[in-house]
Write an enzyme that holds these catalytic residues in place. Structure first.
Site, mmCIF file in Angstrom:
data_model
loop_
_atom_site.group_PDB
_atom_site.id
_atom_site.type_symbol
_atom_site.label_atom_id
_atom_site.label_comp_id
_atom_site.label_asym_id
_atom_site.label_seq_id
_atom_site.Cartn_x
_atom_site.Cartn_y
_atom_site.Cartn_z
ATOM 1 C CG MET A 175 25.088 39.563 43.071
ATOM 2 S SD MET A 175 26.756 40.273 43.265
ATOM 3 C CE MET A 175 26.810 40.448 45.046
ATOM 4 C CD GLU A 193 28.690 34.144 41.571
ATOM 5 O OE1 GLU A 193 28.774 34.834 42.581
ATOM 6 O OE2 GLU A 193 29.321 34.399 40.511
HETATM 7 N N1 B3K Z 1 30.526 39.589 42.773
HETATM 8 C C1 B3K Z 1 29.850 39.531 41.505
HETATM 9 C C2 B3K Z 1 30.307 40.552 40.539
HETATM 10 C C3 B3K Z 1 29.636 41.842 40.699
HETATM 11 C C4 B3K Z 1 30.020 42.808 39.606
HETATM 12 C C5 B3K Z 1 29.532 44.166 39.893
HETATM 13 N N2 B3K Z 1 29.874 45.121 38.861
HETATM 14 C C6 B3K Z 1 29.950 38.184 40.882
HETATM 15 C C7 B3K Z 1 31.134 37.392 41.252
HETATM 16 O O1 B3K Z 1 32.258 37.752 41.066
HETATM 17 O O2 B3K Z 1 30.951 36.358 41.804
HETATM 18 ZN ZN ZN Z 2 33.033 36.394 42.530
#
Ligand code: B3K
Ligand code: ZN
Length: 872
Positions: A265, A300
């Site tokens: 995340m 990320e």
């Molecule tokens: N943005 C997060 C994913 C979150 C999922 C929530 N159910 C990781 C990513 O795609 O980078």
């Molecule tokens: Zn992402």
């Protein structure tokens, strides 16, 4: 069945927020069962109308609510299971609330929860509302200041941004205060507290600023974070060079946790990772793990600009950050590991996950228009197809204009929450082109089917290409319009040499034909001999292509198409046709021999990269083959695929053994792409040899396992033994467990490997493993390793005619839904495609879906997917 049907959220219902929250001050008094959260919010009305203030909040124990310092009485506010409502508020005010939460009891792993005795958070998409009352939507951007207080045993107290101060408090406690100067939506909030080891480093950015880099891991594991740190530094430099993006805070932190619902995340300045995507050393991680770590660390990190600095207006725009960031991480990996090999792997993943989604009841556009639970829309369509759409955009407008458009996007939207329309508008503005037709790629679900008919006129030296395009109806979209589709094309002569031609009077080796109608006809001139057409090079569009090329053309391509993607693809096409033919009762033994011969020649090509050869050697997976013919018969496909593997193993035996010996590791382990490629080819050779379960092969596999100097080879040996089964396999399994029982990430591999075994007894074994002391349903990694690997990675056994595989999966989904709906919902997919199978299998799958649907107290997450799968 549920009594009330949950109501969908629709894109067309979007309204700007009634209130904005400029400043957020949070104080956490941490305790596992009774964490006190105090929030002080500076709120102002957004617009002219005085409306009630409605904030999201779930699973919160209310303590107090005050406006401008005055505590509200019971008549002045109300709290229900989802909202805090304050009917009368001034145009601008400070709201102070206090709530209590129970992180220890939180097994859903969203909001604030505990993993391995540490506090951590996951707020995307809607977890923040389980921490405090807030406008939990991505278009409310606030500056956060966070104070964390905790007993001293929680040694590290981390949150987003820069550390302002920290120190001791009376009563054996400590505190730390953090400030993030960049306004952000609450889904990017993060907090971590606990005992962690730190790996630290630094990097000087393009403007000469020094950024401290810190990775926090379980005590004793810092040595396993060095590869992630290296990947992080390479990502930061790459983003500066490829996109002109510099990191903005003075500190960048990553924390690894063991209990996490998905991969990682991108919380601002404080990424949180599933430990499986961060920790690696040669003894415990495979090359595949290294590759994934590199790409997820990059992904990320890249979100810092595509996601954090510029975020989504609403969750329907999820692909704005995800598709784009996947495109960026794929481009990074291509630069790190080689373009062709990376492209093949990305396309394999796209087909396996996204094409199957498109063929099932869960088909949805890259930008969907309604949902019940946004958690269910973190799909391959949003991510992988979203990335393909960006790639096509770059192909259509060219790399320079693409970069100009990206620069404009960063410039125009920095610090805002925006939409896919606004993103595309940046490219329309820099090119002066009308991209409204292209936008349909975001709005229309389904994989376009493109067909190509070719005719060569020797006298006129012309090649006429006639394309047609069609898209099957998907749920809610009965009719489709043609999509602008770039098809990259080159020609080869009968010997496989590049054949130049003319397009619009220009001599070229390659061209891009853009299909923008249901039918298109293109005439290439100056074509000197009957050509082999190499179409959709580099997989220039996410479509399925059928051509009228004879199989002899595929052999020419397999031997030497300079486009390596198509060289690989032609081998896959040949193998797929042979396997499906045999599965349908029409084996082509001559064809199989010819194919084996061609693979042998390709393997002998000294110029080819070992990583590429390893991909050539692998036949299409059973899951891919199941998608290619309907109604699918997984058992027949398995048998036919094994038959071709056996033939290859026999035909190539000497070559495979030579490769196995010749590619042995010399010197120290290195995770770099070239060394990984050699290991991949060596293990692929062993994997194929194992198709012939003779005693010398068992010995070879056993020796390979026992001599392994790294986890890639250990798993390669174990995998070969698993295919053969028997005593050597059982002994190696026991040895492996004994050796690695204290290493959770390695034991996940042990569970997963057993779930993939082809023997009849595998379901019994999997069931037995659910009672193993090391099995833990509450840990998503462990659960997926056993249950999802069996359901998705072992089609012939999951689809056992008795329906026992389906029953097992449904039992697991129901049990997990009781405490972790997000993860339970992710397990539904293997049952969702029931219409693709024979009526007997389909009925048994449907029965289990119905059983789930009829269960009392089902979560919205599982309900949405099951109801869609049943077509309700
Ligand atoms: N943005 C997060 C994913 C979150 C999922 C929530 N159910 C990781 C990513 O795609 O980078
Ligand atoms: Zn992402």
């Amino acid at each position: 069945m549920r009594t009330e049907t949950p109501q969908p959220i629709r894109l067309t219902d979007y309204r700007p927020p009634a209130y904005l929250i400029d400043e957020v001050h949070l104080t956490f008094d941490l305790a596992p069962n009774t964490t006190r959260v105090t929030a002080r919010l500076s709120i102002r009305r957004n617009g002219d109308h005085a409306e009630p203030l409605v904030l999201n909040g779930e699973r919160l124990k209310p303590i107090s609510v005050a406006v401008d310092g005055r505590e509200l009485g019971a008549a002045e506010h109300s709290v229900d299971a989802e909202f805090l409502t304050v009917p009368n508020v001034p145009a601008a005010f400070t709201l102070t609330t206090e709530v209590e939460i129970d992180p220890e009891a939180n097994k859903a792993l969203d909001g604030l929860y505990m993993s391995g005795g540490r506090f951590c958070t996951q707020c995307e998409a809607e977890g923040f509302r389980k921490i405090t009352w807030f406008a939990d939507r991505p278009d409310v951007l606030s500056r956060f200041t966070v104070r964390i207080e905790a007993p001293k045993t929680y040694q590290r107290l981390l949150s987003n941004g820069n550390l302002m101060e920290s120190g001791d408090l009376p009563g054996g406690k400590r505190y730390a205060a953090w400030n993030d100067p960049f306004p952000k939506p609450c889904y990017l909030f993060a907090l971590v507290a606990g005992e962690l080891d730190e790996l630290s480093d630094s990097l000087v950015t393009m403007s000469g600023r020094t950024v401290d880099l810190k990775i926090y891991v379980d005590p004793g594991m810092a040595g396993r974070a060095t590869y992630a740190m290296d990947a992080l530094k390479r990502s930061m430099k790459w983003d500066e060079e490829a996109f002109g993006r510099e990191y903005d805070l003075d500190l960048f932190m990553i924390v690894a946790v063991r209990d996490f619902n998905f991969g990682a995340m991108e919380n601002k300045g404080l990424n949180i990772f599933n430990s499986s995507l961060l920790l690696a050393d040669p003894a415990t991680a495979t090359d595949f793990d290294y590759e994934r770590i590199e790409s997820v660390v990059a992904h990320e990190y890249f979100h810092n600009w595509t996601g954090d600095r510029i975020t989504c207006r609403d969750w329907f725009q999820l692909c704005l950050k995800e598709g784009l960031t996947v495109f960026r991480d794929q481009s990074f990996s291509a630069d790190m590991r080689g373009e062709a090999v990376q492209r093949i792997k990305d396309v394999k993943a796209l087909r396996a996950r996204q094409f199957s989604e498109d063929q099932g009841p869960l088909a949805h556009p890259v930008r969907p228009s309604s949902y019940l639970k946004i958690d269910n829309f973190y799909t391959a369509t949003i991510y992988e197809k979203g990335a393909e759409v960006i790639r096509m955009l770059k192909t259509l407008i060219g790399p320079e204009k693409f970069r100009e458009g990206m620069d404009l996007y960063f410039d125009r939207w920095d610090g805002h929450a925006t939409t896919v329309e606004e993103f595309i508008r940046c490219f329309a503005d820099v090119t002066g082109e009308d991209l409204s037709d292209f936008f349909a790629w975001y709005e229309q679900a389904g994989t376009p089917k493109v067909s190509l008919v070719q005719s060569y006129d020797a006298e006129a030296r012309t090649l006429t290409l006639e394309f047609s395009q069609e898209i099957d109806p998907t749920s809610g979209q009965p009719t489709k319009r043609p999509l602008p589709t770039p098809v990259r094309i080159g020609l080869l002569d009968g010997e496989g040499r590049t054949l130049a031609f003319e397009r619009d009077g220009q001599a070229v080796d390659e061209t891009v034909v853009v299909l923008d109608q249901a039918k298109a006809k293109v005439v290439l001139t100056g074509v000197d001999s009957a050509p082999v057409v190499s179409a959709l090079r580099g997989f220039s569009a996410p479509v399925t292509l059928t051509t009228d090329s004879p199989s002899k053309d595929r052999y020419v391509q397999l031997a030497g198409d300079p486009d390596l993607f198509n060289r690989w693809e032609s081998g896959q096409d040949l193998a797929r046709d042979l396997i499906l033919g045999r599965a349908a009762g029409k084996p082509d033994e001559v064809g199989e021999e010819r194919y084996a011969h061609a693979v042998a020649r390709a393997l002998a090509d000294q110029a080819a990269d070992p990583a590429f050869k390893a991909l050539l050697l692998a036949l299409p997976s059973e899951s891919d083959l199941v998608l290619a013919r309907q109604p699918a018969d997984p058992a027949a496909i398995h048998a036919a695929r094994e038959a071709l593997r056996q033939r290859l193993a026999l035909h190539l035996e000497d070559d495979l053994k030579r490769l196995h010996i010749g590619l042995q590791q010399i010197g120290d382990f290195s995770p770099d792409a070239a060394s990984a490629g050699r290991r991949a080819l060596r293990n692929a050779s062993l994997d194929l040899l194992a198709a012939n379960p003779r005693s010398d092969v068992v010995e070879l596999a056993d020796g390979h396992y026992r001599a392994a100097l790294n986890m890639t080879d250990a798993m390669g040996g174990l995998n070969a033994l698993m295919q053969i089964g028997g005593e050597a396999y059982e002994a190696a399994l026991a040895d492996f467990y004994d050796r690695w029982k204290t290493e959770p990430l390695v034991i996940d591999k042990w569970f997963a490997l057993q779930a993939r075994a082809p023997d009849e007894g595998v379901l019994g074994r999997v069931l037995g493993l659910t009672a193993h002391p090391a099995f833990d349903q509450k840990n998503p990694n462990r659960l997926r390793a056993l249950v999802s690997t069996f359901a998705s990675g072992n089609p012939s056994r999951f689809h056992d005619p008795s329906g026992a595989g389906y029953r097992f999966l449904a039992d697991q989904i129901l049990a997990v839904d009781g405490f972790n709906p997000m993860t339970a919902a992710r397990m539904v997919e293997p049952l969702g495609g029931w219409r693709r199978y024979s009526p007997e299998l389909g009925a048994l799958m449907k029965q289990q879906l119905q059983r789930i649907a009829e269960t009392q107290g089902l979560s919205k997450n599982v309900y949405e997917l099951v109801a869609k799968a049943l077509g309700e």
